[in-house]
Design an enzyme around this catalytic site. Structure first.
Site, PDB file in Angstrom:
ATOM      1  N   SER A  42       1.104  -1.255   0.284  1.00  0.00           N
ATOM      2  CA  SER A  42       0.595  -0.053   0.043  1.00  0.00           C
ATOM      3  C   SER A  42       0.677   1.342  -0.411  1.00  0.00           C
ATOM      4  CB  SER A  42      -0.905   0.254   1.129  1.00  0.00           C
ATOM      5  OG  SER A  42      -1.577   0.791   1.535  1.00  0.00           O
ATOM      6  N   LYS A  93      -1.413  -0.767  -4.508  1.00  0.00           N
ATOM      7  CA  LYS A  93      -2.129  -0.218  -4.450  1.00  0.00           C
ATOM      8  C   LYS A  93      -1.448   1.110  -4.486  1.00  0.00           C
ATOM      9  CE  LYS A  93      -4.677   0.024   0.273  1.00  0.00           C
ATOM     10  NZ  LYS A  93      -5.486  -0.445   1.393  1.00  0.00           N
ATOM     11  N   LYS A 149      -2.125   5.202  -2.792  1.00  0.00           N
ATOM     12  CA  LYS A 149      -3.968   6.272  -2.249  1.00  0.00           C
ATOM     13  C   LYS A 149      -3.970   7.190  -2.701  1.00  0.00           C
ATOM     14  CE  LYS A 149      -3.934   4.043   1.618  1.00  0.00           C
ATOM     15  NZ  LYS A 149      -5.369   3.679   2.596  1.00  0.00           N
ATOM     16  N   ASP A 192      -7.076   3.690  -3.632  1.00  0.00           N
ATOM     17  CA  ASP A 192      -7.555   3.427  -2.358  1.00  0.00           C
ATOM     18  C   ASP A 192      -7.509   5.179  -2.024  1.00  0.00           C
ATOM     19  OD1 ASP A 192      -9.066   3.037   0.378  1.00  0.00           O
ATOM     20  OD2 ASP A 192      -7.110   2.673   1.299  1.00  0.00           O
ATOM     21  N   GLU A 213     -10.917   1.068  -3.670  1.00  0.00           N
ATOM     22  CA  GLU A 213     -11.139   0.669  -3.012  1.00  0.00           C
ATOM     23  C   GLU A 213     -12.292   2.643  -1.956  1.00  0.00           C
ATOM     24  OE1 GLU A 213      -8.512  -0.251  -0.356  1.00  0.00           O
ATOM     25  OE2 GLU A 213      -9.106  -0.122   1.432  1.00  0.00           O
ATOM     26  N   ASP A 224     -14.083  -0.320   2.288  1.00  0.00           N
ATOM     27  CA  ASP A 224     -13.268  -0.571   3.467  1.00  0.00           C
ATOM     28  C   ASP A 224     -13.797   0.134   5.075  1.00  0.00           C
ATOM     29  OD1 ASP A 224     -11.099   0.275   5.694  1.00  0.00           O
ATOM     30  OD2 ASP A 224      -9.757   1.116   4.563  1.00  0.00           O
ATOM     31  N   LYS A 242     -10.925  -5.626   7.794  1.00  0.00           N
ATOM     32  CA  LYS A 242      -9.421  -4.646   8.713  1.00  0.00           C
ATOM     33  C   LYS A 242     -10.018  -5.627  10.082  1.00  0.00           C
ATOM     34  CE  LYS A 242      -7.762  -1.374   6.210  1.00  0.00           C
ATOM     35  NZ  LYS A 242      -7.562   0.147   6.287  1.00  0.00           N
ATOM     36  N   GLY A 289      -5.043  -3.684   6.405  1.00  0.00           N
ATOM     37  CA  GLY A 289      -3.978  -3.494   7.698  1.00  0.00           C
ATOM     38  C   GLY A 289      -4.454  -2.089   8.543  1.00  0.00           C
TER      39      GLY A 289
HETATM   40  O1  OSB Z   1      -7.296   2.207   4.506  1.00  0.00           O
HETATM   41  O2  OSB Z   1      -5.939   0.657   3.822  1.00  0.00           O
HETATM   42  C1  OSB Z   1      -5.981   1.886   4.544  1.00  0.00           C
HETATM   43  C2  OSB Z   1      -3.560   2.383   7.171  1.00  0.00           C
HETATM   44  C3  OSB Z   1      -4.369   2.773   8.161  1.00  0.00           C
HETATM   45  C4  OSB Z   1      -5.475   3.661   7.789  1.00  0.00           C
HETATM   46  C5  OSB Z   1      -6.182   3.642   7.117  1.00  0.00           C
HETATM   47  C6  OSB Z   1      -5.469   2.223   5.948  1.00  0.00           C
HETATM   48  C7  OSB Z   1      -4.359   1.980   6.095  1.00  0.00           C
HETATM   49  C8  OSB Z   1      -3.377   1.211   5.268  1.00  0.00           C
HETATM   50  C9  OSB Z   1      -2.199   0.293   5.676  1.00  0.00           C
HETATM   51  O3  OSB Z   1      -3.894   1.492   3.623  1.00  0.00           O
HETATM   52  C10 OSB Z   1      -1.887  -0.960   4.838  1.00  0.00           C
HETATM   53  C11 OSB Z   1      -1.310  -2.131   5.430  1.00  0.00           C
HETATM   54  O4  OSB Z   1      -0.964  -1.725   7.281  1.00  0.00           O
HETATM   55  O5  OSB Z   1      -0.306  -2.045   5.462  1.00  0.00           O
HETATM   56 MG    MG Z   2      -8.483   1.608   3.033  1.00  0.00          MG
END
Ligand code: OSB
Ligand code: MG
Length: 369
Positions: free
Chosen positions: A136, A162, A164, A189, A214, A239, A263, A291
């Site tokens: 990510s 992924k 952001k 995401d 996402e 999510d 999660k 995560g």
């Molecule tokens: O939206 O997936 C998310 C981390 C903190 C808060 C939200 C998200 C995330 C991540 C981290 O994308 C992914 C990871 O823990 O490897």
């Molecule tokens: Mg997310």
């Protein structure tokens, strides 16, 4: 099983770099570890993966600690708890605060796993001994920097990327990534950064054959997502909007998504994760394990969850060394050159906890007995 004491640690390991997503920068990330001890002296560790601010979920690290101390501990200490289902039932009257509940619940899974002599994955009904991992990638300073990190991760074997996105860091970025890497498994995401007013822009994302988008819309929304899903081909993955198996049922019923990111902290633990997994399987909705930048303890439970059969997309299970300068477990959960991580197969966590490191980074500690 009877719990005799619960110890709650706020653990603050410095981060390697700032992790930026639509809702803000994570530059410091204390988390909550839970150590549960039974009347007969068994010990289990869990993690409440709350963030230090209420920007992803309302529950912060300090709220998780307070809820564990003042509300969860008094409900569960010194009474016979027959099963993990019974533990979940005991905690149910407490609304929300899923991260705190997951902190204790995972500690109890670790104890139950030791007692049964089975790994957590085996107890859950996991079907894989290794799970695929995707990375990510947060919002970077430039597109070039993003392309560089993507090629590094691909060379290391990560099975999907992924990225952001947020308004102003979306189409141009995705276009550049697709130009450089036309065929990689790629997803975005948005962490709730858009609304239906942006439908024109969201429709444009459809031409980049993304695996999924996402959480594009409201963090508590499913209605608008169902409107959007009818107008785009790319699967929507929820999510933030899915906090319970009931949320998942409703989202599926109205066609708000084709994929769910589970999660285990967000949904209150492994049992609820399994329920969501099973419901999705029945409804042919693919899932994957997301995560929350957990430390090693939290990551172990995610790995066990990712071994479930309907986890058909790579999990957000990059090693904690991507985020933190140090680790509280000795065996790091390494990702191999093909992007797989081994599922711990021993009873309990199946990894060695380093209590000296936990002590070193603990900034607050509460013992409730
Ligand atoms: O939206 O997936 C998310 C981390 C903190 C808060 C939200 C998200 C995330 C991540 C981290 O994308 C992914 C990871 O823990 O490897
Ligand atoms: Mg997310």
């Amino acid at each position: 099983m009877k719990l005799k004491s619960i110890t709650i640690y706020k653990v603050d390991i410095p981060m390697v770099e700032v992790f930026t997503q639509a809702f803000g920068n994570i530059s410091r990330r204390p988390t909550v570890l839970v150590r549960a001890e039974t009347a007969d002296g068994m010990i289990g560790w869990g993690e409440a993966a709350s963030l230090p601010f209420p920007l992803y979920k309302p529950e912060t690290v300090d709220i998780s600690m307070l809820v564990l101390k003042d509300y969860i501990a008094p409900l569960v200490l010194n009474r016979e708890i027959e099963s993990i289902e019974a533990l979940n039932d005991l905690m149910r009257p407490i609304r929300g605060n899923h991260l705190a509940k997951a902190g204790l619940e995972t500690a109890v899974w670790a104890i139950e796993s030791q007692k049964s002599g089975k790994s957590i994955s085996a107890m859950l009904g996991g079907k894989r001994n290794k799970v695929g991992v995707g990375d990510s990638i947060g919002i970077k300073n430039s597109i070039e920097e993003t392309l560089d990190i993507i090629s590094l991760r691909l060379s290391e074997g990560y099975q999907r990327i992924k990225i952001k996105i947020r308004p102003g860091w979306d189409i141009k970025l995705v276009k550049a990534v697709r130009k450089e890497f036309p065929d990689i498994p790629l997803m975005v995401d948005a962490n709730s950064a858009y609304t239906l007013k942006d439908i024109h822009l969201l429709k444009k994302l459809d031409s980049y054959h993304l695996m999924m988008i996402e959480q594009p819309l409201g963090d508590d929304d499913i209605i608008d997502h169902s409107v959007l899903q009818k107008q785009i081909k790319t699967p929507i993955c929820l999510d933030e909007s899915i906090n319970t198996v009931e949320d998942a049922r409703k989202a599926i019923q109205i066609g708000a998504c084709q994929i769910i990111n589970i999660k285990l902290g967000r949904v209150g633990g492994l049992l609820e994760s399994k329920k969501i997994h099973d419901l999705c399987k029945k409804n042919k909705i693919g899932v994957w394990i997301g995560g929350l930048l957990e430390l090693g303890i939290g990551r172990v439970f995610l790995t066990a969850a990712a071994s479930l059969p309907n986890c058909i997309y790579p999990a957000d299970l990059s090693p904690t060394s991507f985020y933190y300068i140090d680790s509280i477990i000795d065996d790091s959960l390494e990702v191999d050159k093909n992007g797989y991580i081994n599922v711990p197969d021993k009873p309990g966590l199946g990894v060695q906890i380093n209590e000296r490191k936990i002590k070193k980074y603990t900034t607050d500690k509460l013992i409730i007995s």
